[in-house]
Scaffold this active site. Structure first.
Site, mmCIF file in Angstrom:
data_model
loop_
_atom_site.group_PDB
_atom_site.id
_atom_site.type_symbol
_atom_site.label_atom_id
_atom_site.label_comp_id
_atom_site.label_asym_id
_atom_site.label_seq_id
_atom_site.Cartn_x
_atom_site.Cartn_y
_atom_site.Cartn_z
ATOM 1 N N SER A 38 0.853 -1.194 0.000
ATOM 2 C CA SER A 38 0.000 0.000 0.000
ATOM 3 C C SER A 38 0.882 1.236 0.000
ATOM 4 O O SER A 38 1.969 1.217 0.595
ATOM 5 C CB SER A 38 -0.871 0.028 1.259
ATOM 6 O OG SER A 38 -1.597 1.241 1.318
ATOM 7 N N TYR B 200 -1.891 -0.210 10.172
ATOM 8 C CA TYR B 200 -1.969 -0.598 8.752
ATOM 9 C C TYR B 200 -0.679 -0.178 8.027
ATOM 10 O O TYR B 200 -0.065 -0.982 7.314
ATOM 11 C CB TYR B 200 -3.198 0.056 8.107
ATOM 12 C CG TYR B 200 -3.423 -0.343 6.666
ATOM 13 C CD1 TYR B 200 -3.906 -1.609 6.352
ATOM 14 C CD2 TYR B 200 -3.149 0.544 5.625
ATOM 15 C CE1 TYR B 200 -4.108 -1.976 5.023
ATOM 16 C CE2 TYR B 200 -3.363 0.180 4.301
ATOM 17 C CZ TYR B 200 -3.837 -1.082 4.000
ATOM 18 O OH TYR B 200 -4.035 -1.446 2.695
HETATM 19 P P1 NAP Z 1 -11.361 -6.217 -0.157
HETATM 20 O O1 NAP Z 1 -12.301 -5.877 -1.257
HETATM 21 O O2 NAP Z 1 -11.824 -6.087 1.257
HETATM 22 O O3 NAP Z 1 -10.748 -7.678 -0.398
HETATM 23 C C1 NAP Z 1 -9.954 -8.279 0.563
HETATM 24 C C2 NAP Z 1 -9.691 -9.717 0.167
HETATM 25 O O4 NAP Z 1 -8.809 -10.294 1.137
HETATM 26 C C3 NAP Z 1 -10.954 -10.548 0.140
HETATM 27 O O5 NAP Z 1 -10.945 -11.363 -1.022
HETATM 28 C C4 NAP Z 1 -10.852 -11.403 1.401
HETATM 29 O O6 NAP Z 1 -11.350 -12.715 1.171
HETATM 30 C C5 NAP Z 1 -9.355 -11.504 1.608
HETATM 31 N N1 NAP Z 1 -8.995 -11.693 3.009
HETATM 32 C C6 NAP Z 1 -9.173 -10.836 4.051
HETATM 33 N N2 NAP Z 1 -8.704 -11.383 5.175
HETATM 34 C C7 NAP Z 1 -8.207 -12.597 4.849
HETATM 35 C C8 NAP Z 1 -7.584 -13.644 5.568
HETATM 36 N N3 NAP Z 1 -7.366 -13.593 6.898
HETATM 37 N N4 NAP Z 1 -7.192 -14.764 4.900
HETATM 38 C C9 NAP Z 1 -7.407 -14.861 3.575
HETATM 39 N N5 NAP Z 1 -8.011 -13.925 2.832
HETATM 40 C C10 NAP Z 1 -8.406 -12.803 3.476
HETATM 41 O O7 NAP Z 1 -10.080 -5.266 -0.225
HETATM 42 P P2 NAP Z 1 -9.121 -4.796 -1.419
HETATM 43 O O8 NAP Z 1 -9.145 -3.314 -1.368
HETATM 44 O O9 NAP Z 1 -9.417 -5.499 -2.678
HETATM 45 O O10 NAP Z 1 -7.713 -5.254 -0.823
HETATM 46 C C11 NAP Z 1 -6.811 -6.107 -1.508
HETATM 47 C C12 NAP Z 1 -5.402 -5.745 -1.059
HETATM 48 O O11 NAP Z 1 -5.081 -4.425 -1.501
HETATM 49 C C13 NAP Z 1 -5.215 -5.718 0.463
HETATM 50 O O12 NAP Z 1 -3.958 -6.271 0.788
HETATM 51 C C14 NAP Z 1 -5.257 -4.251 0.790
HETATM 52 O O13 NAP Z 1 -4.573 -3.940 1.986
HETATM 53 C C15 NAP Z 1 -4.567 -3.658 -0.437
HETATM 54 N N6 NAP Z 1 -4.843 -2.247 -0.653
HETATM 55 C C16 NAP Z 1 -6.092 -1.813 -0.944
HETATM 56 C C17 NAP Z 1 -6.304 -0.448 -1.144
HETATM 57 C C18 NAP Z 1 -7.657 0.118 -1.478
HETATM 58 O O14 NAP Z 1 -7.818 1.345 -1.506
HETATM 59 N N7 NAP Z 1 -8.662 -0.679 -1.742
HETATM 60 C C19 NAP Z 1 -5.243 0.456 -1.023
HETATM 61 C C20 NAP Z 1 -3.987 -0.035 -0.724
HETATM 62 C C21 NAP Z 1 -3.785 -1.394 -0.544
HETATM 63 P P3 NAP Z 1 -12.502 -13.453 2.056
HETATM 64 O O15 NAP Z 1 -13.121 -12.403 2.944
HETATM 65 O O16 NAP Z 1 -13.435 -13.996 1.031
HETATM 66 O O17 NAP Z 1 -11.758 -14.502 2.792
#
Ligand code: NAP
Length: 267
Positions: free
Chosen positions: A129, A142
């Protein structure tokens, strides 16, 4: 033969978007979810995996290798948000966030390395991130978990070079996903002295994520990295100003940068 990809957290947001895009492009994609049965319409196969549970990781990796015979690319994408004044976040929640964002990805890397070493090839992409490049107020845990993942990737790279296993980071800015819904928010103590500044910061943060970029932009970025013969150590994907905030941190005096962040969050 199409390359075999494992994406942790393929049920929503960035992981889902990357999985769908790579499937369209002809890759054999396995995504993961803690509850795959909730996603019967997934456009690629979802296997059970909880990054906090080593057995589930080993079993998911085994399924991929037994079914497809190889594992070319791991995308360590599963992750979770956490907000709150650090003083008031319960220790168990701090540890839980590190389990998901830091210890978990390391476990998954450990699980795929023997196969990648035997193949003498592999690519690992850690989704970190932009928040991992600076300690953000009320998102310090975070920031720290993602910053730690950025650093360990640098170390892994040098250790894995001899085996022809490549590893890199992609740091997203704000993307409109389910991350806010799944995020842990510390319940403030009665009469918490942080109530007003935390509230203001959270409002700014949530507005940014809701107005975030489309996760398909991440899917395109991931494909580019996959197709690059020699990936860089760090990539940043997102709005110009978010990426530029990392450059500013490098060039501005610390206190000027701190002031800029505080102004941004209206602190
Ligand atoms: P999201 O829509 O909430 O998706 C999160 C995913 O992670 C879901 O598929 C969930 O799967 C999985 N997950 C959560 N906890 C888990 C665990 N303990 N074990 C296995 N799987 C788990 O969020 P996203 O924004 O797409 O995030 C994806 C990545 O991008 C993350 O690492 C996040 O920190 C990073 N990121 C996101 C943003 C943003 O603005 N969206 C910015 C910077 C970084 P299930 O719940 O189905 O298990």
């Amino acid at each position: 033969m199409s390359k075999v990809v494992l994406i942790t957290g393929g049920s929503s947001g960035i992981g889902k978007s990357v999985g769908e895009f790579l499937t369209e492009k002809g890759y054999t994609v396995y995504g993961t979810s803690r509850t795959p049965e909730r996603y019967p319409n997934s456009k690629f196969k979802l296997v059970v995996l909880d990054v906090a549970d080593d057995n589930s990781i080993k079993s998911a990796v085994k399924t991929v290798i037994e079914t497809s015979g190889r594992l070319d690319i791991l995308i360590n994408n599963a992750g979770a948000g956490i907000t709150g004044p650090i003083e008031e976040i319960p220790d168990a929640e701090i540890q839980r966030n590190f389990e998901t964002n830091f210890f978990g990805p390391i476990r998954v890397i450990k699980a795929v390395l023997p196969k990648m070493r035997a193949q003498q090839s592999g690519l690992i992409i850690n989704i970190t991130s932009i928040a991992g490049y600076m300690g953000l107020p009320y998102r310090g845990i975070y920031s720290a978990s993602k910053g730690a993942l950025e650093l360990i990737t640098e170390a892994f790279r040098m250790e894995l070079k001899d085996f022809n296993i490549k590893i890199t980071n992609i740091a997203p800015g704000d993307f409109a996903t389910n991350i806010v819904a799944g995020r842990y928010h510390a319940p403030l103590l009665d009469n918490s002295p942080y109530k007003i500044p935390y509230g203001k910061t959270l409002k700014t943060v949530d507005a940014h994520v809701d107005a975030g970029n489309d996760p398909t932009e991440m899917a395109n970025a991931v494909l580019k990295v996959i197709e690059t013969p020699h990936p860089k150590i760090h990539y940043k994907v997102g709005a110009f100003l978010q990426k530029f905030s990392i450059v500013l941190k490098r060039i501005l005096p610390d206190k000027v940068y701190e002031k800029m962040l505080m102004n941004h969050y209206k602190l």
